[in-house]
Design a protein around this motif. Structure first.
Motif, mmCIF file in Angstrom:
data_model
loop_
_atom_site.group_PDB
_atom_site.id
_atom_site.type_symbol
_atom_site.label_atom_id
_atom_site.label_comp_id
_atom_site.label_asym_id
_atom_site.label_seq_id
_atom_site.Cartn_x
_atom_site.Cartn_y
_atom_site.Cartn_z
ATOM 1 N N GLY A 48 0.798 -1.227 0.000
ATOM 2 C CA GLY A 48 0.000 0.000 0.000
ATOM 3 C C GLY A 48 0.821 1.263 0.000
ATOM 4 N N LYS A 49 2.112 1.134 -0.251
ATOM 5 C CA LYS A 49 2.997 2.295 -0.255
ATOM 6 C C LYS A 49 3.140 2.844 -1.669
ATOM 7 N N ASP A 50 3.637 4.072 -1.761
ATOM 8 C CA ASP A 50 3.926 4.688 -3.054
ATOM 9 C C ASP A 50 5.254 4.171 -3.594
ATOM 10 N N LEU A 51 5.380 4.186 -4.915
ATOM 11 C CA LEU A 51 6.630 3.776 -5.565
ATOM 12 C C LEU A 51 7.644 4.918 -5.490
ATOM 13 N N THR A 52 8.354 4.977 -4.390
ATOM 14 C CA THR A 52 9.404 5.975 -4.205
ATOM 15 C C THR A 52 10.739 5.242 -4.133
ATOM 16 N N PRO A 53 11.836 5.936 -4.367
ATOM 17 C CA PRO A 53 13.145 5.279 -4.256
ATOM 18 C C PRO A 53 13.365 4.650 -2.876
ATOM 19 N N GLN A 54 12.910 5.310 -1.817
ATOM 20 C CA GLN A 54 13.084 4.775 -0.467
ATOM 21 C C GLN A 54 12.274 3.491 -0.277
ATOM 22 N N ASN A 55 11.040 3.483 -0.763
ATOM 23 C CA ASN A 55 10.205 2.289 -0.614
ATOM 24 C C ASN A 55 10.717 1.135 -1.471
ATOM 25 N N LEU A 56 11.245 1.432 -2.641
ATOM 26 C CA LEU A 56 11.811 0.393 -3.489
ATOM 27 C C LEU A 56 13.053 -0.219 -2.841
ATOM 28 N N GLU A 57 13.849 0.612 -2.193
ATOM 29 C CA GLU A 57 15.031 0.107 -1.491
ATOM 30 C C GLU A 57 14.607 -0.776 -0.326
ATOM 31 N N TRP A 58 13.570 -0.365 0.406
ATOM 32 C CA TRP A 58 13.018 -1.188 1.490
ATOM 33 C C TRP A 58 12.595 -2.552 0.944
ATOM 34 N N ALA A 59 11.902 -2.544 -0.189
ATOM 35 C CA ALA A 59 11.410 -3.782 -0.792
ATOM 36 C C ALA A 59 12.566 -4.663 -1.248
ATOM 37 N N ARG A 60 13.612 -4.072 -1.812
ATOM 38 C CA ARG A 60 14.784 -4.854 -2.235
ATOM 39 C C ARG A 60 15.429 -5.550 -1.047
ATOM 40 N N ARG A 61 15.576 -4.823 0.049
ATOM 41 C CA ARG A 61 16.168 -5.418 1.254
ATOM 42 C C ARG A 61 15.283 -6.539 1.789
ATOM 43 N N LYS A 62 13.979 -6.308 1.828
ATOM 44 C CA LYS A 62 13.050 -7.305 2.350
ATOM 45 C C LYS A 62 13.064 -8.567 1.480
ATOM 46 N N LEU A 63 13.099 -8.401 0.157
ATOM 47 C CA LEU A 63 13.157 -9.549 -0.738
ATOM 48 C C LEU A 63 14.479 -10.289 -0.599
ATOM 49 N N ALA A 64 15.563 -9.559 -0.386
ATOM 50 C CA ALA A 64 16.866 -10.198 -0.207
ATOM 51 C C ALA A 64 16.882 -11.039 1.072
ATOM 52 N N GLU A 65 16.216 -10.547 2.119
ATOM 53 C CA GLU A 65 16.186 -11.257 3.400
ATOM 54 C C GLU A 65 15.194 -12.416 3.406
ATOM 55 N N GLU A 66 13.995 -12.186 2.842
ATOM 56 C CA GLU A 66 12.903 -13.150 2.991
ATOM 57 C C GLU A 66 12.518 -13.874 1.711
ATOM 58 N N GLY A 67 13.009 -13.401 0.587
ATOM 59 C CA GLY A 67 12.634 -14.002 -0.690
ATOM 60 C C GLY A 67 11.167 -13.707 -1.023
ATOM 61 N N PRO A 68 10.603 -14.466 -1.963
ATOM 62 C CA PRO A 68 9.206 -14.233 -2.380
ATOM 63 C C PRO A 68 8.193 -14.377 -1.254
ATOM 64 N N ALA A 69 8.559 -15.046 -0.165
ATOM 65 C CA ALA A 69 7.653 -15.188 0.970
ATOM 66 C C ALA A 69 7.316 -13.830 1.597
ATOM 67 N N ALA A 70 8.140 -12.819 1.338
ATOM 68 C CA ALA A 70 7.857 -11.486 1.857
ATOM 69 C C ALA A 70 6.496 -10.991 1.362
ATOM 70 N N LEU A 71 6.167 -11.311 0.123
ATOM 71 C CA LEU A 71 4.867 -10.905 -0.430
ATOM 72 C C LEU A 71 3.746 -11.671 0.245
ATOM 73 N N ASP A 72 3.950 -12.951 0.489
ATOM 74 C CA ASP A 72 2.928 -13.758 1.156
ATOM 75 C C ASP A 72 2.626 -13.248 2.560
ATOM 76 N N LYS A 73 3.636 -12.692 3.224
ATOM 77 C CA LYS A 73 3.438 -12.188 4.573
ATOM 78 C C LYS A 73 2.624 -10.898 4.582
ATOM 79 N N ILE A 74 2.654 -10.159 3.473
ATOM 80 C CA ILE A 74 1.937 -8.882 3.398
ATOM 81 C C ILE A 74 0.489 -9.091 2.977
#
Length: 68
Positions: free
Chosen positions: A40-66
């Motif tokens: 539910g966040k906006d596509l900003t550079p900061q949010n994209l960086e957050w998402a990259r880190r989260k995907l690196a840590e949790e993999g595709p399961a990060a989406l399932d958790k949201i």
């Protein structure tokens, strides 16, 4: 005023899909953009960086958790 009907007597198109049949992913890769938008966040550079880190840590399961 409509009356409540038991689930079994409703037409199939009016029944609720059981949680066990719902799927968050289609088997494709999850992109940082997917994760940001699903959260539910906006596509900003900061949010994209957050998402990259989260995907690196949790993999595709990060989406399932949201997603529910």
């Amino acid at each position: 005023m409509p009356t409540s009907q038991p689930e079994e007597s409703r037409p199939p198109e009016e029944r609720t899909t059981p949680d066990g049949l719902l799927h968050a992913r289609t088997g494709t890769d999850v992109s940082p953009e997917d994760l940001v938008l699903a959260s539910g966040k906006d596509l900003t550079p900061q949010n994209l960086e957050w998402a990259r880190r989260k995907l690196a840590e949790e993999g595709p399961a990060a989406l399932d958790k949201i997603l529910p």
